[in-house]
Design an enzyme around this catalytic site. Structure first.
Site, mmCIF file in Angstrom:
data_model
loop_
_atom_site.group_PDB
_atom_site.id
_atom_site.type_symbol
_atom_site.label_atom_id
_atom_site.label_comp_id
_atom_site.label_asym_id
_atom_site.label_seq_id
_atom_site.Cartn_x
_atom_site.Cartn_y
_atom_site.Cartn_z
ATOM 1 N N ALA A 114 -8.636 -42.479 0.161
ATOM 2 C CA ALA A 114 -9.589 -42.242 -0.934
ATOM 3 C C ALA A 114 -8.841 -41.717 -2.154
ATOM 4 C CB ALA A 114 -10.650 -41.223 -0.515
ATOM 5 N N TYR A 118 -16.048 -38.496 -8.847
ATOM 6 C CA TYR A 118 -15.570 -38.503 -7.463
ATOM 7 C C TYR A 118 -16.739 -38.587 -6.485
ATOM 8 C CZ TYR A 118 -13.860 -36.664 -3.012
ATOM 9 O OH TYR A 118 -13.592 -36.480 -1.679
#
Length: 290
Positions: free
Chosen positions: A64, A132
C-alpha cells in the site's frame, strides 16, 4: 496451499515471512524493491501470469501507499489511488478468476470525519478525512464489487521491528532528546505486526469472507504509547509531555478516535488478541536485543 504475499518488504510482510517459516503451505513473497521477486500489482496481466505460473490459491496483500501526509499532494493522487484502490481490485479479479482467496489489509483511516467515542464496528460507514483513507476505502469497495472470496482486515497504529514506525521513532527520540511533546488527543490502539501476521495465518486455514477489525486489545493515546515505549526501554532521561494535535500542523486531519471493535474477528476465527502493552514489551525486547 500456494500463498502469495505482496509488499513483502514492509512491516507486515516481514512478519509474515517469520510467521510462515515451518508452515506446510508454500509461500511466495514479492515486492518492487531489490531482494525480492518483482511483481507490479498495478499490472493485472502480470498478476494473472504470476498466479498461473505458481498456481496461487490465496493472496495476502500487504502492499500500500502508507505515507499519509504525502498522499495529500494532488500530483500524487493517481499513484496513491493506483496502489491503494486499483491494485487491490486487480488482485481480487485474479483470485476471482481462479476461485482463490484475497486477504487484504486496510486501515482505521477509513473512519474519522464523524465524531464518535465507542469502538468502530465493521458495518460503520466509512468517513475518511484524507486521501490515504479515501483510497483505502475505494480499495475495500473494489474488492467487494469483484465478487471474489475475500477477508478485509482493518488495522491501526501498526509497529514492528521492521521499517519506519512510531515505536522505533520514539525509541530513538526518547534516547536522544531532553524533552518531547507528544499528542494526547488522538486515541486508538497500537498493533504489533507480528500479532496481526499470526492472525492472518490462522484465518487462511479456515477463511470466512467479510470485513474484520484487528488491533491489539486496549486503548491509549500517542502520548500513552510513548510513555510505555520509554518505560519498557528504560530510556527515562527524556521529559515526555502531552500536547494537542493542533500543535503539529498536518496536511490531513487524523482520526481523533479510531479504536476498533474486535468482537467479530474473535468470534468468527477464535483468535486470541494480546493486550497492547504486552505486545509492545515483546517488540521492544526484540529491538533492543535482550
Amino acid at each position: 496451499m500456494n500463498i502469495l504475499v505482496t509488499g513483502a518488504n514492509g512491516q507486515l510482510g516481514n512478519e509474515m515471512q517469520i510467521t510462515a517459516k515451518g508452515s506446510r503451505d508454500r509461500y511466495f513473497f514479492t515486492d518492487v524493491c531489490e531482494g525480492y521477486e518483482h511483481l507490479d500489482i498495478t499490472d493485472l496481466e502480470a498478476i494473472r501470469a504470476y498466479v498461473a505460473a505458481n498456481r496461487i490459491e490465496a493472496i495476502v496483500n500487504c502492499a500500500a501507499w502508507t505515507n499519509v501526509d504525502a498522499a495529500e499532494d494532488p500530483e500524487r493522487f493517481d499513484l496513491v489511488e493506483a496502489l491503494n484502490a486499483k491494485a487491490p481490485e486487480n488482485l481480487a479479479v485474479a483470485m476471482k478468476e481462479v476461485g482463490g482467496l484475497l486477504v487484504h489489509v486496510s486501515t482505521d483511516y477509513v473512519f474519522g470525519k464523524e465524531p464518535y467515542n465507542i469502538p468502530c464496528k465493521e458495518d460503520q460507514k466509512g468517513t475518511p478525512t484524507g486521501v490515504y483513507g479515501l483510497t483505502k476505502l475505494h480499495g475495500e469497495q473494489n474488492i467487494i464489487a469483484s465478487g471474489c472470496n475475500h477477508v478485509i482486515i482493518r488495522t491501526a497504529w501498526l509497529y514492528s521491528e521492521f521499517g519506519k514506525n512510531f515505536c522505533k521513532t520514539m525509541l530513538n527520540l526518547t534516547a536522544t532528546k531532553p524533552q518531547l511533546n507528544v499528542v494526547f488527543d488522538q486515541v486508538g490502539t497500537p498493533t504489533y505486526a507480528l500479532d496481526l501476521a499470526k492472525t492472518i495465518v490462522a484465518i487462511l486455514k479456515k477463511p470466512v469472507s467479510g470485513i474484520y477489525h484487528y488491533s491489539n486489545e486496549g486503548v491509549c493515546s500517542w502520548y500513552d504509547f510513548t510513555k510505555m515505549i520509554q518505560e519498557f526501554s528504560g530510556q527515562t532521561g527524556c521529559d515526555v509531555r502531552p500536547c494537542h494535535s493542533n500543535e503539529f500542523p498536518s496536511p490531513v486531519v487524523r482520526p481523533s478516535y479510531s479504536v476498533l471493535d474486535k468482537t467479530k474477528i474473535k468470534q468468527t476465527f477464535g483468535v486470541e488478541v494480546p493486550y497492547w502493552t504486552d505486545s509492545l514489551k515483546a517488540c521492544i525486547k526484540n529491538l533492543m536485543g535482550r
